[in-house]
Design an enzyme around this catalytic site. Structure first.
Site, PDB file in Angstrom:
ATOM      1  CD  GLU A   1       3.994   2.565  -9.953  1.00  0.00           C
ATOM      2  OE1 GLU A   1       4.861   3.272 -10.846  1.00  0.00           O
ATOM      3  OE2 GLU A   1       3.798   2.837  -8.576  1.00  0.00           O
TER       4      GLU A   1
ATOM      5  CB  CYS B   1      -1.757  -2.280  -4.359  1.00  0.00           C
ATOM      6  SG  CYS B   1      -2.256  -0.793  -4.697  1.00  0.00           S
TER       7      CYS B   1
ATOM      8  CD  GLU C   1      -1.056  -3.240   0.260  1.00  0.00           C
ATOM      9  OE1 GLU C   1      -0.704  -3.172  -0.955  1.00  0.00           O
ATOM     10  OE2 GLU C   1      -1.254  -2.280   1.081  1.00  0.00           O
TER      11      GLU C   1
ATOM     12  CG  ASN D   1       4.400  -0.943  -5.653  1.00  0.00           C
ATOM     13  OD1 ASN D   1       5.447  -1.518  -5.174  1.00  0.00           O
ATOM     14  ND2 ASN D   1       4.353   0.534  -5.621  1.00  0.00           N
TER      15      ASN D   1
END
Ligand code: THU
Length: 131
Positions: A43, A52, A54, A41
């Site tokens: 940010e 994220c 994934e 992830n």
């Protein structure tokens, strides 16, 4: 559980850019040619722009030229003592970019794990067939 995939996702945790949540997530994609692509992830101070783990892994695979049918499996892990499952946005992306029957394994920090099929994560999902 695939130990190599787990080790890759776990190692990736250290690369998570989690200035705000301090909640690292690691994902590892296994391609049919044996390649493993990790994601974390990432940010942003504008929180909604966070990507994220994934999606990072999947977008990286696609950016390298891989497509849906090249993907074998994905494994996701965190540092929490409970299993964490993909968020809604990731489920939508996984639904389009990964095969419906691809196994999605979720592993907690102690090694407990569960595996479901990608399609199980998004029942009645919106897809290209709806356009
Ligand atoms: N996060 C992921 O990377 N994957 C998920 O499926 C759930 C949430 C990240 C986003 C954010 O950086 C942090 O976890 C807390 O929400």
């Amino acid at each position: 559980m695939d130990k190599t995939l787990h080790a890759a996702a776990k190692a990736a945790l250290t690369h998570a850019y989690v200035k705000y949540s301090h909640f690292p997530v690691g994902a590892a994609l296994k391609l049919k040619d044996g390649t493993i692509i990790t994601g974390v992830n990432i940010e942003n101070a504008s929180f909604g722009l966070t990507n994220c783990a994934e999606r990072t892994a999947l977008f990286t695979a696609y950016a390298q030229g891989y497509r849906k049918d090249d993907i074998d499996a994905i494994l996701i892990t965190t540092k929490k003592d409970r299993i964490v499952s993909p968020c809604g946005a990731c489920r939508q992306v996984m639904n389009e970019l990964m095969p419906a029957d691809a196994p999605v394994t979720m592993v907690d920090a102690t090694g407990n794990h569960t595996t479901v099929k990608n399609a199980e994560l998004l029942p009645l999902g919106f897809s290209e067939d709806d356009l």
